[in-house]
Write a protein that holds these residues in place. Structure first.
Motif, PDB file in Angstrom:
ATOM      1  N   PHE A   1       0.797  -1.221   0.000  1.00  0.00           N
ATOM      2  CA  PHE A   1       0.000   0.000   0.000  1.00  0.00           C
ATOM      3  C   PHE A   1       0.834   1.278   0.000  1.00  0.00           C
ATOM      4  N   LEU A   2       2.132   1.173  -0.239  1.00  0.00           N
ATOM      5  CA  LEU A   2       2.947   2.381  -0.275  1.00  0.00           C
ATOM      6  C   LEU A   2       2.484   3.299  -1.403  1.00  0.00           C
ATOM      7  N   LEU A   3       2.740   4.590  -1.243  1.00  0.00           N
ATOM      8  CA  LEU A   3       2.228   5.571  -2.186  1.00  0.00           C
ATOM      9  C   LEU A   3       2.806   5.382  -3.582  1.00  0.00           C
ATOM     10  N   GLY A   4       3.989   4.780  -3.678  1.00  0.00           N
ATOM     11  CA  GLY A   4       4.603   4.541  -4.982  1.00  0.00           C
ATOM     12  C   GLY A   4       3.835   3.561  -5.839  1.00  0.00           C
ATOM     13  N   ASN A   5       2.933   2.798  -5.227  1.00  0.00           N
ATOM     14  CA  ASN A   5       2.057   1.902  -5.990  1.00  0.00           C
ATOM     15  C   ASN A   5       0.737   2.570  -6.366  1.00  0.00           C
ATOM     16  N   GLN A   6       0.589   3.826  -5.978  1.00  0.00           N
ATOM     17  CA  GLN A   6      -0.547   4.683  -6.316  1.00  0.00           C
ATOM     18  C   GLN A   6      -1.886   4.016  -6.009  1.00  0.00           C
ATOM     19  N   PRO A   7      -2.129   3.628  -4.757  1.00  0.00           N
ATOM     20  CA  PRO A   7      -3.405   2.977  -4.439  1.00  0.00           C
ATOM     21  C   PRO A   7      -4.583   3.928  -4.593  1.00  0.00           C
ATOM     22  N   GLN A   8      -5.633   3.432  -5.238  1.00  0.00           N
ATOM     23  CA  GLN A   8      -6.899   4.153  -5.348  1.00  0.00           C
ATOM     24  C   GLN A   8      -7.894   3.496  -4.387  1.00  0.00           C
ATOM     25  N   PHE A   9      -8.736   4.308  -3.784  1.00  0.00           N
ATOM     26  CA  PHE A   9      -9.561   3.822  -2.674  1.00  0.00           C
ATOM     27  C   PHE A   9     -11.040   4.069  -2.923  1.00  0.00           C
ATOM     28  N   GLY A  10     -11.860   3.084  -2.543  1.00  0.00           N
ATOM     29  CA  GLY A  10     -13.300   3.230  -2.582  1.00  0.00           C
ATOM     30  C   GLY A  10     -13.923   2.397  -1.480  1.00  0.00           C
ATOM     31  N   GLN A  11     -15.233   2.427  -1.370  1.00  0.00           N
ATOM     32  CA  GLN A  11     -15.928   1.655  -0.346  1.00  0.00           C
ATOM     33  C   GLN A  11     -17.174   1.025  -0.932  1.00  0.00           C
ATOM     34  N   ASP A  12     -17.358  -0.259  -0.632  1.00  0.00           N
ATOM     35  CA  ASP A  12     -18.587  -0.960  -0.973  1.00  0.00           C
ATOM     36  C   ASP A  12     -19.425  -1.003   0.298  1.00  0.00           C
ATOM     37  N   THR A  13     -20.380  -0.094   0.398  1.00  0.00           N
ATOM     38  CA  THR A  13     -21.164   0.007   1.626  1.00  0.00           C
ATOM     39  C   THR A  13     -22.116  -1.170   1.799  1.00  0.00           C
ATOM     40  N   ALA A  14     -22.476  -1.834   0.712  1.00  0.00           N
ATOM     41  CA  ALA A  14     -23.385  -2.966   0.803  1.00  0.00           C
ATOM     42  C   ALA A  14     -22.728  -4.164   1.479  1.00  0.00           C
ATOM     43  N   THR A  15     -21.437  -4.341   1.257  1.00  0.00           N
ATOM     44  CA  THR A  15     -20.709  -5.471   1.842  1.00  0.00           C
ATOM     45  C   THR A  15     -19.795  -5.041   2.978  1.00  0.00           C
ATOM     46  N   ASN A  16     -19.780  -3.740   3.296  1.00  0.00           N
ATOM     47  CA  ASN A  16     -18.926  -3.183   4.354  1.00  0.00           C
ATOM     48  C   ASN A  16     -17.460  -3.510   4.103  1.00  0.00           C
ATOM     49  N   GLN A  17     -17.025  -3.232   2.873  1.00  0.00           N
ATOM     50  CA  GLN A  17     -15.645  -3.499   2.490  1.00  0.00           C
ATOM     51  C   GLN A  17     -14.974  -2.231   1.963  1.00  0.00           C
ATOM     52  N   ALA A  18     -13.714  -2.067   2.320  1.00  0.00           N
ATOM     53  CA  ALA A  18     -12.871  -1.093   1.636  1.00  0.00           C
ATOM     54  C   ALA A  18     -12.364  -1.731   0.348  1.00  0.00           C
ATOM     55  N   VAL A  19     -12.244  -0.938  -0.686  1.00  0.00           N
ATOM     56  CA  VAL A  19     -11.808  -1.440  -1.990  1.00  0.00           C
ATOM     57  C   VAL A  19     -10.599  -0.639  -2.435  1.00  0.00           C
TER      58      VAL A  19
END
Length: 217
Positions: A32-50
């Motif tokens: 998850f280091l910034l050099g891998n440029q992680p993009q983030f979202g959330q699936d609220t239906a399954t309570n998961q970070a994506v």
């Protein structure tokens, strides 16, 4: 996600209205280091970070992007490999959005000017080539992605569209282009548009610095 002391990333949730925070989950720095440029979202239906990221820093001819799902109750992770199309591969993930109503996510990738559509439950994927580009058209690759879950659409920002200037490409969740909206002037790496799905209306960066431009789709 937050980078704490000693560059160890952690993930936690917050409820702003009640001034409360959820569990804190420690994440692997090498992933998850910034050099891998992680993009983030959330699936609220399954309570998961994506998360969607490049595991090798977006290297030309490198590894496929990965999508990582993290259960926000337990911290349990699962992941699947994404598409790695094109002569140079996908490179960085430039943007991502999640539709919790359908369990679909869309990403944009740096080296191939493509948009990818993923079923987060099965990992099934399909892609769309941006209009009038090829899989070597890095210059025209798109950036931020916004989701309209009411109408089942993903809106993709293209800082350098092939028609000149910038554009927003409107896709359905099967990867079919519905509309191209022109007349923008986005900065490189523009973030997603802000949407009002019930009015099919949005706001995007520009045309000048510190300005917003309204549009309809």
């Amino acid at each position: 996600i937050e980078l704490k002391k000693q560059d160890k990333p952690v993930l936690f949730t917050s409820n702003v209205a009640s001034n409360a925070f959820g569990k804190v989950f420690k994440l692997d720095y090498n992933t998850f280091l910034l050099g891998n440029q992680p993009q983030f979202g959330q699936d609220t239906a399954t309570n998961q970070a994506v998360f969607a990221l490049s595991p090798d820093g977006g290297r030309v001819g490198g590894e496929a992007p990965v999508t990582i799902l993290i259960d926000l109750s337990t911290g349990k992770e699962k992941q699947f490999e994404g598409l790695n199309n094109g002569y140079y591969g996908s490179g960085f993930v430039n943007g991502m959005a999640v539709d919790s109503a359908t369990g679909m996510a869309a990403t944009t990738t740096e080296l191939n000017a493509q948009v990818e559509f993923y079923n987060l439950s099965s990992g099934a994927a399909r892609y769309a080539q941006l209009p009038c580009t090829t899989d070597t058209s890095q210059y025209y690759s798109a950036a931020g992605v916004a989701n309209d879950s009411v109408n089942g659409l993903f809106l993709v920002g293209g800082p350098d569209a092939c028609n000149g200037g910038s554009a927003i490409f409107v896709y359905d969740e099967s990867g079919n282009l519905q509309e191209t909206i022109t007349g923008f002037s986005f900065p490189i790496g523009v973030g997603p548009a802000a949407l009002n799905p019930s009015q099919r209306m949005g706001w995007a960066a520009g045309p000048q610095i510190n300005e917003l431009q309204q549009f309809f789709y």
